[in-house]
Design an enzyme around this catalytic site. Structure first.
Site, mmCIF file in Angstrom:
data_model
loop_
_atom_site.group_PDB
_atom_site.id
_atom_site.type_symbol
_atom_site.label_atom_id
_atom_site.label_comp_id
_atom_site.label_asym_id
_atom_site.label_seq_id
_atom_site.Cartn_x
_atom_site.Cartn_y
_atom_site.Cartn_z
ATOM 1 C CE1 TYR A 136 -3.018 3.056 0.535
ATOM 2 C CE2 TYR A 136 -3.423 2.354 2.790
ATOM 3 C CZ TYR A 136 -3.661 3.226 1.752
ATOM 4 O OH TYR A 136 -4.542 4.277 1.916
ATOM 5 C CE LYS A 164 -5.930 2.189 -1.297
ATOM 6 N NZ LYS A 164 -6.634 2.315 0.004
#
Length: 295
Positions: A136, A164
């Site tokens: 992330y 992400k």
């Protein structure tokens, strides 16, 4: 490719009652809403889920309750947010056999490691869990940016399956794709640019907007995957003011208020240092919800 890591994944809010305790009734309602709306998977206890203000006990309860409520009907992905590698490993080990389907692990914040430190941080966590792990990257929140070259090195570790990317920088899609295999999954973490991100090769979005527009975000993702870009853009156009204004104040302040307005939660309670959405923000966000046809 892991099928539940594509399409519309929601970065779920953590509903709280007026006393600041986790609201299990609203949590049940939210999870069932996403199951019924076509959301692919639910990310629990991420940035939008206020993980930074949950105690360890609350975090474990929230993940456990979410697994129990879902009853296997939708995959639950747990956020791991810590700047300590050892603590991240302990969390990963705790949920190894819990029913969690994977982890979304944010880059270490505040201590801001270099690229070598980032590589060994994520590598160490991966070596202590067999579950799929999603990197992330959200530099605006962490002050730490994992570069494409480091992502490529980590992609060679078998259970690090995707990223992400919440930079909003569409150049990153091609930069990462050139360095990784086709099985490595790129997910947008920025609703406003998510459609373009997917058109360039991303497999989906971990969405804030999906908290209130789950059916719409799921449909946009399906249309893009199908190649129906004109139809996807037409639907997304209705959501653009919402994508933008859900960040009128720091996330998750606006999205919690929006969830209350559309009737998904009882209270838009936040924990300090977060405070309620300002009146000016409420007026702007209400217009965005009206434009999207959600109220």
């Amino acid at each position: 490719m892991i099928t539940y890591l594509k399409g519309s994944l929601v970065a779920l809010i953590t509903p709280m009652n007026e006393y600041g305790a986790i609201d299990q009734i609203s949590l049940n309602k939210l999870i069932n809403y996403h199951i019924e709306s076509g959301t692919t998977a639910i990310v629990i206890a991420g940035t939008t889920g206020e993980i930074s203000t949950l105690t360890h006990e609350e975090y474990y309860k929230l993940v456990t309750w979410s697994i129990e409520i879902s009853e296997g009907r939708i995959p639950i992905i747990s956020g791991i947010s810590t700047n300590s590698t050892n603590e991240a490993i302990l969390i990963a080990k705790r949920f190894n056999d819990s029913g969690v389907m994977g982890y979304l692990i944010v880059t270490p914040y505040f201590n801001c490691p270099n690229q070598k430190g980032l590589f060994y941080h994520f590598k160490a966590i991966a070596e202590n869990s067999d579950l799929p792990q999603i990197l992330y990257n959200v530099p605006i929140r962490t002050g730490c940016d994992i570069l494409p070259s480091t992502v490529a090195r980590l992609a060679n570790i078998k259970n690090i399956v995707g990223i992400k990317d919440a930079t909003g920088d569409l150049k990153r899609v091609n930069q990462i794709q050139e360095l990784v295999s086709d099985n490595f999954i790129l997910l947008s973490g920025d609703d406003e640019s998510a459609l373009d991100f997917m058109q360039l090769g991303g497999k989906g979005v971990i969405s804030v907007t999906a908290n209130v527009a789950a059916k719409e975000i799921a449909k946009i993702c399906t249309l893009v995957a199908r190649g129906s870009l004109a139809e996807a853009r037409c639907l997304n156009k209705k959501l653009i003011p919402l994508h933008r204004n859900l960040f009128y104040e720091t996330n998750p302040i606006p999205i919690k208020w929006a969830c209350k307005v559309v009737g998904l939660i009882e209270k838009d309670t936040l924990r300090l240092p977060m405070t309620s959405l300002k009146k000016s923000g409420r007026l702007i966000l209400k217009k965005a919800l009206l434009h999207a046809g959600l109220i």
